[in-house]
Design a protein around this motif. Structure first.
Motif, short mmCIF file in Angstrom:
data_model
loop_
_atom_site.label_atom_id
_atom_site.label_comp_id
_atom_site.label_asym_id
_atom_site.label_seq_id
_atom_site.Cartn_x
_atom_site.Cartn_y
_atom_site.Cartn_z
N GLU A 24 0.77 -1.12 0.13
CA GLU A 24 0.08 -0.05 0.01
C GLU A 24 1.14 1.29 -0.12
O GLU A 24 0.48 2.31 -0.74
N MET A 25 2.04 1.26 0.68
CA MET A 25 3.02 2.42 0.82
C MET A 25 3.59 2.58 -0.66
O MET A 25 3.77 3.84 -0.95
N ARG A 26 3.89 1.35 -1.17
CA ARG A 26 4.43 1.55 -2.61
C ARG A 26 3.31 2.25 -3.52
O ARG A 26 3.84 3.25 -4.45
N GLY A 27 2.11 1.75 -3.18
CA GLY A 27 0.97 2.42 -4.25
C GLY A 27 0.92 4.15 -4.03
O GLY A 27 0.81 5.01 -4.79
N TYR A 28 1.19 4.32 -2.66
CA TYR A 28 0.66 5.67 -2.13
C TYR A 28 1.97 6.49 -2.65
O TYR A 28 1.92 7.68 -3.08
N ALA A 29 3.30 6.06 -2.58
CA ALA A 29 4.28 6.49 -3.06
C ALA A 29 4.07 7.08 -4.69
O ALA A 29 4.38 8.16 -5.14
N LYS A 30 3.51 6.24 -5.52
CA LYS A 30 3.38 6.66 -6.77
C LYS A 30 2.24 7.51 -7.09
O LYS A 30 2.37 8.61 -7.65
N GLY A 31 1.26 7.27 -6.21
CA GLY A 31 -0.01 8.16 -6.36
C GLY A 31 0.41 9.47 -6.03
O GLY A 31 -0.11 10.73 -6.40
N SER A 32 1.30 9.55 -5.05
CA SER A 32 1.50 11.13 -4.40
C SER A 32 2.77 11.72 -4.84
O SER A 32 3.26 12.75 -4.63
N ALA A 33 3.72 10.79 -5.75
CA ALA A 33 4.95 11.16 -6.22
C ALA A 33 5.96 11.52 -5.14
O ALA A 33 6.86 12.20 -5.36
N ILE A 34 5.80 11.10 -3.82
CA ILE A 34 6.99 10.91 -2.82
C ILE A 34 7.44 9.66 -2.97
O ILE A 34 7.00 8.61 -3.18
N PRO A 35 8.84 9.70 -3.23
CA PRO A 35 9.70 8.52 -3.26
C PRO A 35 9.45 7.57 -2.03
O PRO A 35 9.29 8.12 -1.13
N PHE A 36 9.35 6.37 -2.34
CA PHE A 36 9.18 5.26 -1.30
C PHE A 36 10.06 5.46 -0.27
O PHE A 36 9.56 5.27 1.10
N ASP A 37 11.25 5.59 -0.60
CA ASP A 37 12.51 5.60 0.63
C ASP A 37 12.15 6.92 1.52
O ASP A 37 12.64 6.79 2.65
N THR A 38 11.62 7.90 0.97
CA THR A 38 11.28 9.09 1.60
C THR A 38 10.27 8.60 2.46
O THR A 38 10.23 9.36 3.78
N LEU A 39 9.08 8.24 2.01
CA LEU A 39 8.15 7.83 2.99
C LEU A 39 8.55 7.03 4.24
O LEU A 39 7.98 7.01 5.13
N LEU A 40 9.26 5.80 3.93
CA LEU A 40 9.58 5.12 4.82
C LEU A 40 10.72 5.67 5.90
O LEU A 40 10.34 5.35 7.11
N ALA A 41 11.26 6.55 5.34
CA ALA A 41 12.11 7.34 6.46
C ALA A 41 11.36 8.00 7.41
O ALA A 41 11.57 8.17 8.50
N GLN A 42 10.12 8.62 6.83
CA GLN A 42 9.44 9.70 7.57
C GLN A 42 8.69 8.89 8.63
O GLN A 42 8.37 9.42 9.78
N TRP A 43 8.50 7.49 8.39
CA TRP A 43 7.70 6.79 9.44
C TRP A 43 8.31 5.90 9.89
O TRP A 43 7.79 4.83 10.64
N SER A 44 9.53 5.71 9.89
CA SER A 44 10.44 4.77 10.73
C SER A 44 10.68 5.17 12.07
O SER A 44 11.22 4.45 12.91
N GLY A 45 10.51 6.12 12.57
CA GLY A 45 10.35 6.45 14.12
C GLY A 45 11.14 7.53 14.45
O GLY A 45 11.45 7.92 15.54
#
Ligand code: ZN
Length: 363
Positions: free
Chosen positions: A82-103
């Motif tokens: 779902e996060m990978r899909g969100y990355a595509k839909g929002s144009a935010i790179p997946f690894d940025t999203l992951l960094a943001q929500w890693s703690g």
């Protein structure tokens, strides 16, 4: 005549809710497209927050995200999709999203929320209510969105989610709710980030699943995750990274804020001297709830959520200009979930200044 706090209000305006459904990747893509602007804004805030944290860098956060990804994927692969899909839909790179929500979340322990849960023994009409004030960095005002998500083969849920993706509270169609509070454990380690557990709880079909998913083994840290069920079972799971205590609402109610109260968990409190705001909100909410026990309505709890004792560090929290920017906090919304009726009452911003609106699964 002044309305009693327990008097039910008869009408609420409907809450506009974005609806996503389908396989995990498509759900993520729908959410990403809809909340692209909020996602971009949250990345800016994240970059600013990193400057408040000693030694933290954007590259370091991305490296940490990559390091723990296999652990998240092993525990909750569908949501990574779902996060990978969100990355595509929002144009935010997946690894940025992951960094943001890693703690990486500076001062999270100071930015706590106030929660109340009331079972059928103590409400006016026998409903089960779970309620939460979301207190966090003022920059996020307006970035926590109401969503209704149906991933194929899983229970549908309503949630208030950061940028539409990470739920902070919610309720599923089977009457299982997730609310809760930030705590400040002293045993934080490398592991599954604490933001992933609340999302998975909302996919639970039984109370046992919900409790288990609220406290994954191998987590890096934890919230106090409050899990309630339509049958009136109320649990406050006070977690740290390595331990937890399951507090139970035996009398048909419970209150929790941001300090550990379970005897077993006291030794995990990172800094007891930082918890006075939490202590006063905890005692104040209990005191305000007490006279209404046996006849509690959503409005009883809304009145508690608007309380200003010791403002600005009150249950209804307001920015304290005396605090350093990194520690500033306000109530982003108040919420009352009715598990029995499948309803959610959500205020637009601080509960004292904005009306509550209603979401109904059936309506
Ligand atoms: Zn207020």
């Amino acid at each position: 005549m002044v309305a009693r706090p327990d008097s039910p209000k008869t009408s609420y305006a409907p809450l506009p809710v974005f609806r996503a459904r389908g396989p995990p990747r498509e759900v993520g893509e729908q959410l990403g497209e809809r909340f692209a602007k909020e996602a971009a804004r949250a990345v800016e805030i994240f970059r600013k927050e990193l400057t408040w944290e000693k030694g933290a860098t954007f590259d370091g956060a991305r490296r940490y995200g990559r390091k723990i990804l296999p652990r998240i994927e092993a525990w909750y692969p569908d949501f990574v999709e779902e996060m990978r899909g969100y990355a595509k839909g929002s144009a935010i790179p997946f690894d940025t999203l992951l960094a943001q929500w890693s703690g990486h979340s500076p001062s999270a322990g100071l930015k706590g929320c106030t929660d109340v849960a009331v079972g059928p023994e103590q409400t006016a009409d026998g409903s089960v209510l779970a309620a939460h004030n979301e207190d966090y960095t003022p920059d996020y005002d307006g970035l926590v969105a109401p969503v209704r998500v149906a991933v194929d083969g899983k229970p549908e849920f309503f949630a208030m989610s950061y940028q539409g993706l990470f739920p902070t509270i919610g309720l599923n169609e089977l009457g299982i709710s997730l609310t809760g509070n930030a705590v400040s454990p002293n045993d934080v380690r490398v592991g599954i980030p604490k933001m992933f557990a609340p999302r998975r709880v909302l996919e639970a079909r039984t109370l046992k699943e919900a409790l288990e998913w609220a406290m994954p083994a191998g987590r890096s840290s934890s919230f106090n995750n409050i899990v309630c069920s339509r049958e009136g079972e109320l649990y406050s799971l006070e977690g740290s990274a390595t331990d937890f205590e399951a507090l139970y609402g035996a009398g048909g109610w419970l209150v929790h804020t941001n300090h550990y109260v379970g005897a077993k968990m006291l030794r995990y409190e990172a800094d007891p001297h930082a918890k006075f705001c939490s202590i006063l909100r905890y005692n104040r909410a209990r005191k305000l709830l007490d006279p209404s026990l046996g006849r509690v309505t959503p409005e009883t709890i809304m009145a508690i959520q608007r309380d200003h004792l010791s403002r600005p560090d009150s249950i209804c929290r307001h920015e304290n200009p005396a605090d350093p920017e990194a520690d500033r906090v306000k109530t982003l919304f108040g919420s009352v979930l009715n598990l029995t009726k499948g309803e959610a009452y959500i205020s637009g911003s601080t509960p004292c200044a904005t009306e509550y609106r209603v979401f109904r699964f059936g309506g």
